[in-house]
Design a protein around this motif. Structure first.
Motif, mmCIF file in Angstrom:
data_model
loop_
_atom_site.group_PDB
_atom_site.id
_atom_site.type_symbol
_atom_site.label_atom_id
_atom_site.label_comp_id
_atom_site.label_asym_id
_atom_site.label_seq_id
_atom_site.Cartn_x
_atom_site.Cartn_y
_atom_site.Cartn_z
ATOM 1 N N TRP A 173 47.788 40.932 42.011
ATOM 2 C CA TRP A 173 47.313 42.001 43.076
ATOM 3 C C TRP A 173 46.242 42.339 43.759
ATOM 4 N N LEU A 174 45.048 41.808 42.292
ATOM 5 C CA LEU A 174 43.862 42.059 42.601
ATOM 6 C C LEU A 174 42.956 41.154 43.721
ATOM 7 N N GLN A 175 43.829 39.351 43.395
ATOM 8 C CA GLN A 175 42.735 38.327 43.647
ATOM 9 C C GLN A 175 44.016 39.488 45.046
ATOM 10 N N ARG A 176 45.041 39.267 45.286
ATOM 11 C CA ARG A 176 46.046 39.610 46.575
ATOM 12 C C ARG A 176 44.558 40.525 48.164
ATOM 13 N N HIS A 177 44.158 40.905 46.945
ATOM 14 C CA HIS A 177 43.181 42.394 47.322
ATOM 15 C C HIS A 177 41.439 41.862 47.849
ATOM 16 N N HIS A 178 41.655 40.668 47.333
ATOM 17 C CA HIS A 178 39.922 40.100 47.003
ATOM 18 C C HIS A 178 39.314 40.076 46.283
ATOM 19 N N ALA A 179 39.395 40.847 45.440
ATOM 20 C CA ALA A 179 38.144 40.679 44.247
ATOM 21 C C ALA A 179 38.575 39.728 43.690
ATOM 22 N N GLN A 180 37.084 39.175 43.062
ATOM 23 C CA GLN A 180 36.503 37.805 42.644
ATOM 24 C C GLN A 180 36.812 38.064 40.817
ATOM 25 N N PRO A 181 37.488 37.145 40.539
ATOM 26 C CA PRO A 181 37.964 36.575 38.604
ATOM 27 C C PRO A 181 36.614 36.241 38.779
ATOM 28 N N LEU A 182 35.746 37.049 37.562
ATOM 29 C CA LEU A 182 34.900 36.622 36.845
ATOM 30 C C LEU A 182 35.165 34.951 35.673
ATOM 31 N N PHE A 183 36.054 35.148 35.242
ATOM 32 C CA PHE A 183 37.224 34.113 34.182
ATOM 33 C C PHE A 183 38.382 34.118 34.728
ATOM 34 N N ASP A 184 38.800 33.273 34.365
ATOM 35 C CA ASP A 184 39.745 33.420 33.936
ATOM 36 C C ASP A 184 41.125 33.877 33.012
ATOM 37 N N PRO A 185 42.025 34.968 33.302
ATOM 38 C CA PRO A 185 42.878 36.111 32.174
ATOM 39 C C PRO A 185 42.981 35.550 30.999
ATOM 40 N N VAL A 186 42.043 36.442 30.140
ATOM 41 C CA VAL A 186 42.545 35.874 28.073
ATOM 42 C C VAL A 186 43.742 36.760 28.318
ATOM 43 N N GLU A 187 44.918 36.154 27.372
ATOM 44 C CA GLU A 187 46.388 36.045 27.121
ATOM 45 C C GLU A 187 46.215 36.574 25.931
ATOM 46 N N VAL A 188 46.807 37.174 24.999
ATOM 47 C CA VAL A 188 46.470 37.344 23.745
ATOM 48 C C VAL A 188 47.919 37.538 23.043
ATOM 49 N N ASP A 189 48.800 37.086 22.421
ATOM 50 C CA ASP A 189 49.975 36.662 21.919
ATOM 51 C C ASP A 189 50.554 37.222 20.716
ATOM 52 N N ASN A 190 50.762 38.647 20.867
ATOM 53 C CA ASN A 190 50.710 39.205 19.205
ATOM 54 C C ASN A 190 49.459 39.206 18.384
ATOM 55 N N GLY A 191 48.040 40.008 19.471
ATOM 56 C CA GLY A 191 47.285 39.574 18.653
ATOM 57 C C GLY A 191 46.810 38.355 18.793
ATOM 58 N N ASP A 192 46.458 38.105 18.572
ATOM 59 C CA ASP A 192 46.023 36.625 18.463
ATOM 60 C C ASP A 192 44.537 36.309 18.213
#
Length: 528
Positions: A173-192
């Protein structure tokens, strides 16, 4: 909620106390709590200068990093608190808000935001974020989020089919409205813990390399520094070293291309001696640190050094109380440049300098202070998001500087599989001094394992050119490769290169195409 084995950060009214959770009832825990309270007096002043939640709110919104959270069980809110605290300690003003309190006007004015969001059930939003898109629809009109740079920490449970669905949807949603990602999303599986350490590493990068203490106790393996070679003698840039580390024990850990080496740095011996002199302690005293008996000097070399204004409070503690009070030094992350078949972990590390001219913590330890064949504390973090494709699809590799480390490992993995449709676009200062691993690249080209290499040298005369300029210059070929199924991997510096390359890819391919590549897992970044 506290992560198992983690260090407990208790913040109340600006006070900071570190103590191992299983020691609170012990005498050592009491000493640690007391010492932490004393140290908090100093840190409280630092936070006031950096901006507390209320003070940050008084500053212009564009000058404050927004830390916004959507939490169902409270874990996301805890991580948001730790994130905002870490930024403030590093001197960056931060404002923490629940999604329930976000409004369109604030997000429109914001220039940098960190989002920490949970996914509940089968891909649902937390209750506090249920109306997020509706409430902020006005902020997205007419591309009004173009000036927003954001990072995202997505919390989820991989036992559910739609793992981290809300976080992924928010990023889209953020990228579709032209916000710029600083880095790829960090995904956390069960508090990894590994994923959370990666998030902390991003926070350190955003704060200019600030020493942000780890949120979990270090569990490093023992490695030995086998080789240290300067690769860019005579360069206009800072020295860059090719390092080789081998396991100290008989067991050889496994890793894959794209994985990360987390290094536990140490202070230089002369800095420890200076610190001991300030504290009035005997470095030969025996203390218990990280489950082992060692000298106080050895233990202090692994601990975060507080400002000199904290010395008076710390002098009141005995040697053991001092070690119990001080948090461990933060780790530093480095892209692994080798495969297990090479016999060791190879790194490409550039020396960093502090404002006073002294060497940076981790780069100084690895490139100057650690003795050859001496022990290095290291742990491997799997990075599935940057591993090469399993098939033989075309691969476009883009990077600069020490980002060559991650790109080299990917090329090695591709070469080992006989996948030769690889295209490298790489930028550095000078062909005469900064052509990292030029011999290997030439050999891969001769063997048909590197189809194309566009090397850009910014200081070799003429108009300054960077790797993003090479992307624009090769627009037609790049579109052809992507049309044939190519994936794009970017590795290198977050500031300048990564944002510049992203902008160039959007120009060449279009916003919708870049977003589609991201959603398909064909556009991946390892930036720092």
């Amino acid at each position: 909620m506290v992560l198992a084995g983690a260090w407990l950060l208790a913040a109340a009214g600006g006070a900071l106390a570190w103590a191992a959770p299983d020691k609170w009832a012990s005498a050592a825990g009491v000493a640690a709590a007391y010492a932490g309270f004393c140290a908090a007096i100093v840190l409280r002043h630092r936070w006031r200068r950096a901006g507390t939640g209320s003070e940050a709110g008084a500053q212009a919104d564009e000058d404050v990093t927004l830390v916004a959270y959507a939490s169902q069980t409270g874990f996301g809110e805890q991580l948001a608190t730790q994130t905002a605290t870490a930024l403030r300690q590093a001197g960056l003003p931060a404002r923490m808000l629940s999604f329930a309190d976000l409004d369109a006007a604030l997000l429109t004015r914001c220039r940098q935001a960190l989002f920490i969001v949970s996914t509940t059930g089968e891909g649902d939003a937390p209750d506090s974020a249920a109306g997020f898109t509706r409430k902020l629809s006005r902020a997205a009109q007419s591309g009004s989020l173009r000036s927003l740079r954001y990072g995202l920490l997505a919390l989820g449970d991989s036992s559910y089919a739609r793992f981290c669905a809300y976080g992924r949807g928010l990023s889209e949603w953020l990228q579709r409205h032209h916000a710029q990602p600083l880095f790829d999303p960090v995904e956390v599986d069960n508090g990894d813990p590994g994923a959370l350490r990666h998030w902390q590493n991003h926070l350190s990068a955003l704060a200019g390399g600030a020493e942000i203490a780890d949120w979990d106790a270090p569990r490093y393996g023992r490695w030995r520094l086998r080789q240290r070679v300067l690769l860019n003698a005579g360069s206009a840039g800072a020295p860059a070293f090719h390092l080789t580390l081998v396991p100290a024990g008989d067991e050889a850990p496994a890793w894959q291309a794209g994985d990360i080496a987390e290094v536990g740095a140490r202070h230089a011996d002369d800095e420890v001696r200076d610190w001991l002199s300030e504290l009035g302690h005997d470095g030969a005293a025996t203390v218990r640190c990280d489950g082992m008996d060692m000298t106080l000097a050895e233990a202090l070399s692994t601990r975060l050094r507080l400002p000199r204004s904290a010395t008076a409070a710390l002098r009141e503690l005995d040697a053991q109380g001092l070690i119990d009070a001080l948090p461990p030094l933060p780790h530093r992350e480095y892209s692994i440049a080798s495969l297990p078949a090479d016999g060791g972990i190879e790194l490409l590390v550039r020396q960093a300098r502090r404002p006073d001219g002294s060497l940076g913590l981790a780069s100084g330890w690895l490139t100057a202070h650690a003795p050859l064949d001496g022990d290095i504390a290291l742990r491997i973090r799997g990075n599935r998001a940057f591993r090469p494709p399993d098939d033989d699809r075309p691969l476009i590799l883009i990077g600069n500087g020490t980002g060559m480390a991650g790109l080299r490992a990917l090329l090695k993995a591709r070469a080992a599989r006989g996948h030769g449709r690889n295209w490298l676009l790489f930028g550095e200062r000078s062909a005469a001094h900064d052509a990292f691993f030029a011999g290997e690249l030439g050999a891969w080209r001769q063997r048909g394992l590197l189809a194309r290499a566009d090397l850009v040298w910014s200081r070799d005369g003429g108009r300054l050119r960077y790797v993003q300029d090479a992307v624009r210059a090769a627009a037609d070929e790049l579109r052809t490769w992507v049309g044939e199924g190519a994936s794009i991997y970017v590795c290198g510096s977050l500031q300048g290169m990564a944002t510049g390359v992203h902008a160039a890819l959007v120009e060449v391919l279009g916003e919708e195409a870049v977003l589609a590549l991201t959603e398909e897992g064909r556009y991946r970044r390892d930036v720092y």
